[in-house]
Structure formats: structure tokens, C-alpha cells
Design an enzyme around this catalytic site. Structure first.
Site, short mmCIF file in Angstrom:
data_model
loop_
_atom_site.label_atom_id
_atom_site.label_comp_id
_atom_site.label_asym_id
_atom_site.label_seq_id
_atom_site.Cartn_x
_atom_site.Cartn_y
_atom_site.Cartn_z
N PRO A 295 7.09 18.05 44.06
CA PRO A 295 8.16 18.93 43.59
C PRO A 295 8.22 20.21 44.41
CG PRO A 295 6.25 19.14 42.17
CD PRO A 295 5.91 18.08 43.19
N GLY A 296 9.43 20.64 44.73
CA GLY A 296 9.61 21.93 45.38
C GLY A 296 10.30 22.85 44.41
N ARG B 216 23.05 28.69 50.00
CA ARG B 216 23.34 27.59 49.07
C ARG B 216 24.78 27.58 48.55
NH1 ARG B 216 21.10 26.19 44.83
NH2 ARG B 216 20.85 24.03 45.44
N TYR C 54 26.50 24.19 49.74
CA TYR C 54 26.55 23.12 48.72
C TYR C 54 27.49 23.45 47.56
CZ TYR C 54 21.81 22.56 50.72
OH TYR C 54 20.74 22.46 51.55
N CYS D 212 30.97 37.54 58.96
CA CYS D 212 32.36 37.31 59.37
C CYS D 212 32.71 35.83 59.29
CB CYS D 212 32.56 37.86 60.77
SG CYS D 212 32.28 39.62 60.78
N GLU D 213 32.79 35.31 58.11
CA GLU D 213 33.15 33.92 57.83
C GLU D 213 33.80 33.92 56.46
OE1 GLU D 213 32.18 30.72 59.15
OE2 GLU D 213 30.79 31.35 60.71
N TYR E 190 14.69 27.26 48.33
CA TYR E 190 15.75 27.08 49.32
C TYR E 190 16.60 28.35 49.47
CZ TYR E 190 14.15 22.37 48.42
OH TYR E 190 13.36 21.27 48.24
N1 LLP Z 1 9.80 15.55 49.22
C1 LLP Z 1 10.64 15.29 50.23
C2 LLP Z 1 10.31 14.23 51.19
C3 LLP Z 1 11.84 16.03 50.36
O1 LLP Z 1 12.67 15.77 51.35
C4 LLP Z 1 12.12 17.06 49.41
C5 LLP Z 1 13.34 17.86 49.53
C6 LLP Z 1 11.20 17.30 48.38
C7 LLP Z 1 10.06 16.51 48.31
C8 LLP Z 1 11.40 18.38 47.35
O2 LLP Z 1 12.55 18.20 46.62
P1 LLP Z 1 12.82 19.15 45.35
O3 LLP Z 1 11.73 18.88 44.35
O4 LLP Z 1 12.79 20.54 45.82
O5 LLP Z 1 14.17 18.75 44.86
N2 LLP Z 1 18.24 22.70 50.62
C9 LLP Z 1 18.64 21.90 49.47
C10 LLP Z 1 17.56 20.96 49.01
C11 LLP Z 1 17.10 20.01 50.09
C12 LLP Z 1 15.94 19.19 49.64
C13 LLP Z 1 15.35 18.47 50.79
N3 LLP Z 1 14.19 17.68 50.46
C14 LLP Z 1 19.06 22.83 48.34
O6 LLP Z 1 19.09 24.04 48.54
O7 LLP Z 1 19.43 22.38 47.26
#
Ligand code: LLP
Length: 431
Positions: free
Chosen positions: A286-287, A324, A328, A353-354, A382
Site C-alpha cells: 500500500p502507498g 493530481r 487525473y 502558465c497553463e 502522490y
Molecule cells: N505497487 C505497485 C507495483 C504500484 O505500481 C503501485 C502504484 C502501488 C503498489 C501503490 O499503489 P497505491 O496503494 O498507492 O494505490 N500517481 C497516481 C497513482 C499511481 C499509482 C502507481 N502505482 C495518483 O496520484 O493517483
């Protein structure tokens, strides 16, 4: 006056005290005065709480939680998570370096990513990572070659593309559907496993998947595990008897607006059921779940303006600080740090400037004036990690709050930093 609870997600860590937004026991206007804006501020106790909630829910499942460093790679946060007992999931040599600096050992580290280079693989083997997630047959050949040059056997897992449909809010954060760039296509796994078993310098120690982000139910995990759990058995039958890990990726959802957060009990029950008889250690990556709600981006209102019948709030943070919303269409709640009377419907836009530089469009929010401070919520994941120097804007500062204390953890980039690596006298080489 007094205290009022703001949101469910932030209930314990963000609240107004005497009309001023506090993170834990620190008034956010104090942080802005001290560190200036824009700056990211993170709550240590929110991260602790999220980690502990996850660990409690999963206490019946043999597992290890590896924080996905890409969500927030600040050393102070990595150290905090290291102290709680987390491992890490990394996707580059840079993240490996950060993880090592924060005190993680090789066994705490799993190395994911669709395009690892030879130098990154050498660095991973130098560090003795727990395993390298292999995402293609071509990468398998390179891992075997690099490990061979070093006279080592590399522990690998296969990232399998389970080819299930995932209901994430934005197509860019779905990763486990047929035809996506990630992982080994489901039907190729057996062939690639036979190849790996024939190679002298790799050992297949597990399988891995990552389905995408903002998953609020166990359903997509269930669909994918229905396909991947039998694969653990069939690969063992082929001779892959060293399989001991099943990495189910990250993706646990949090609430930005009205999304359903992940139901942890249902998730844990599902993981337990799907992995019970497999004899594997479950790895989670988890991130966002661990850090998103810990952070706010503090920004000051520079100007108000009206154009074409529309109200604009122009802030000192732009898309280079938080991309973000632009990238997105992501929703982040925005609140005045010091409460003001009245509301307005406005576009909150940055100085870049966008036309795509905005934090919010047509948002009903506090009717703030020039000089007022805003907190952009749930930006602990993120946020800073995706910041850039576009428009030659120095990247913001980062601050950690822990109860009634706060510390600068990353100083604001300086103007001189922006040109530091540019060459003033060009050393031409002849072609
Ligand atoms: N493991 C892998 C292999 C991943 O590619 C990712 C996220 C995670 C774990 C963690 O995912 P999470 O638990 O954070 O959902 N920049 C985007 C999110 C891109 C996520 C990429 N991979 C945003 O701001 O929503």
C-alpha cells in the site's frame, strides 16, 4: 469557538481550534509563518494510525506490509514507517537509495517496476533485496545475466497480469487489465516459469500482482486471486518449489471526496480466505492508504479576480507542486486555515502558465481573500513526489507534525538549486 470535528477521514488529526485549522496540536498558520508557502505538512500520527489499522485487520494473515515508496519518499516518513515495522516496495535505483538511507535492509525491500536497468539490478543485488519482481521474459534474461556476472542467484517473483477489469476512478491508475504494459501476460506465465527454472542464476520465490489504485472492495483482488492462487500450485507442480511469497500489490482506497474507503475487515477476510492453504507469506504494497490522509498542502491566496462572470482564487501553489487535479481530474478538499465568513463558487488556480493549472474548478468553498491560507487536503500521497520545476519554480518545503511539535523535513528548493547542474562553460566534444 472551541473544537469541531471536520471530516471522518481526518477526524483525529485535522480540526479547527478557535477558528484555526490544526494538524494534531499544531496550528497550521504557525507552520506557514515559519516555513512559508507552498509547503506540504504531514501528520505522523495519521500514518501510525493507518499502519496500525491495517496491521490489526490483517493480524490473522501471515503477511508483511511493504510501503510503496513512490507515494511519498521523504526520508522522515520512510523512517517513521521503518520504525513501525514496515518494509518497502521500490521501483527505481533512486528509491532503493532512499530506502537504504532511511535504514531499511535488503530483506525489507521488494523491487517492482516494468523497466529496470542493468545498473539498477546490480544495485538491488548489492543490497540483497528480498526479491525482484520480474515483469517480462526479456527482463528475466537480464536478471539472470546480471546475477550470473556476479556469481549470484537472484530471488525473483513474477508480476503476473491477472487480466481482470478494475473499477478505478481514472484509467491511468488501472494496471491489471489485459493488454496493459505491466506484468507478464497471464497465458505466458507457465512458459516464462519453465524458462526461469532452467536458468542457473534466478530462483522463483513468489508471484506478484498489482491491480491499480483506489480499490474500495475486495472484489477485484478476489477476481485476480482466483486466477493467481491456483498458479502458485501449478508452478510448484512444475518444480518451482521455492515459492514462498504472494505479493498482492497496493491499491487500498482512501476518501478524497465521497469515495468509499477500503473496508479493511472485508479485505482482510478475503485475503485470509484466498491465501489460507497456499503456504505463502502475503506481501502488501500500500502507498496511498498509509500516507494520503496524513498530508495537506498549505498555500497562500495571492489574488482574487473575476473574469467572464467567474470567480478565481489564485494561489501560490501550482500544478508543479500538486499535479493530481490537472492530471487525473482528482478532487482534493480545500479549506481556509483561518475560518472566514461566507462562501463563493470559484476556480482555484495556480501561477503556472497553463490553463490546466488548477486545484479545483467551480468549487463551493470559503470566500477567502488575498493573504489567506488554504489547506489542500489528502495530499500526503502522490503530492510532493510528483512535483516538478516547471516554470522554474523551486519545489516546496515538507514538514512533519507529531503532536504539538513540527519539524522541517525537506527545505524549500532554492533558486540556485534550479541551475546548479547546468554547465556554464560548454565542453564540446568532436563527433
Ligand atoms: N505497487 C505497485 C507495483 C504500484 O505500481 C503501485 C502504484 C502501488 C503498489 C501503490 O499503489 P497505491 O496503494 O498507492 O494505490 N500517481 C497516481 C497513482 C499511481 C499509482 C502507481 N502505482 C495518483 O496520484 O493517483
Amino acid at each position: 469557538m472551541g473544537t469541531s470535528v471536520l471530516t471522518v477521514a481526518d477526524a483525529t488529526t485535522l480540526r479547527y481550534v478557535d477558528e484555526t485549522l490544526h494538524m494534531e496540536d499544531v496550528p497550521l498558520d504557525l507552520v506557514a509563518r515559519d516555513v512559508d508557502t507552498p509547503c506540504y505538512v504531514y501528520s505522523a500520527n495519521t500514518i501510525r494510525r493507518q499502519f496500525e489499522r491495517l496491521e490489526r485487520a490483517l493480524s490473522g494473515v501471515p503477511h508483511r506490509t511493504h510501503f510503496s515508496v513512490k507515494a511519498n519518499s521523504n526520508r522522515a516518513i520512510l523512517q517513521l514507517l521503518q520504525g513501525l515495522g514496515a518494509g518497502v516496495d521500490i521501483v527505481s535505483g533512486g528509491e532503493l537509495h532512499r530506502a537504504r538511507q532511511a535504514g531499511f535492509t535488503g530483506r525489507d525491500i521488494v523491487f517492482s517496476g516494468v523497466g529496470k536497468t542493468a545498473p539498477e539490478l546490480h544495485a538491488a543485488l548489492d543490497a540483497s533485496v528480498l526479491f525482484i519482481n520480474v515483469e517480462s521474459e526479456a527482463e528475466l534474461h537480464l536478471v539472470n545475466e546480471v546475477a550470473g556476472q556476479r556469481g549470484q542467484v537472484a530471488p525473483i517473483t513474477f508480476r503476473v497480469n491477472p487480466e481482470v477489469t478494475v473499477d478505478s476512478p481514472h484509467e491511468y491508475i488501472r494496471t491489471g487489465e489485459k493488454g496493459h504494459k505491466f506484468g507478464i501476460p497471464f497465458d505466458d506465465v507457465e512458459h516464462v516459469a519453465r524458462l526461469a527454472l532452467s536458468m542457473p542464476h534466478v530462483r522463483l520465490v513468489g508471484l506478484d500482482m498489482h491491480l491499480g489504485s483506489q480499490l474500495s472492495t475486495f472484489q477485484p483482488y478476489a477476481a485476480a486471486l482466483d486466477r493467481i492462487a491456483p498458479m502458485v500450485r501449478s508452478l510448484r507442480a512444475l518444480g518451482a518449489d521455492a515459492i514462498e511469497y504472494l505479493d498482492i500489490g497496493g491499491g487500498l482506497a482512501v476518501t478524497y471526496d465521497e469515495e468509499r474507503p477500503i473496508d479493511l475487515e472485508q479485505f482482510a477476510e478475503g485475503v485470509a480466505r484466498a491465501t489460507r492453504d497456499l503456504g505463502v507469506l502475503v506481501i502488501l504494497e500500500p502507498g496511498r492508504f498509509l500516507v494520503a490522509e496524513s498530508g495537506v498542502l498549505l498555500t497562500r491566496v495571492l489574488y482574487r479576480k473575476r473574469s467572464g462572470g467567474k470567480d478565481y482564487i489564485i494561489t501560490d501553489a501550482g500544478m508543479n507542486d500538486l499535479i493530481r487535479p490537472s492530471l487525473y481530474d482528482a478532487y482534493h478538499r480545500i479549506e481556509a486555515v483561518t475560518r472566514v465568513a461566507g462562501e463563493v463558487v470559484a476556480d482555484v488556480v495556480g501561477p503556472v502558465c497553463e490553463s490546466g493549472d488548477f486545484m479545483a474548478l467551480d468549487r463551493r468553498m470559503a470566500d477567502v481573500a488575498s493573504g489567506d491560507l488554504l489547506a489542500v487536503h489528502a495530499t500526503g500521497a502522490y503530492g510532493y513526489v510528483m512535483a516538478s520545476n516547471y516554470n522554474s519554480r523551486p519545489r516546496p518545503a515538507e514538514v512533519l507534525v507529531d503532536r504539538d511539535r513540527f519539524a522541517l523535513v525537506t527545505e524549500r528548493e532554492r533558486i540556485e538549486d534550479l541551475v546548479r547542474r547546468e554547465q556554464t562553460v560548454l565542453q564540446w566534444r568532436s563527433a
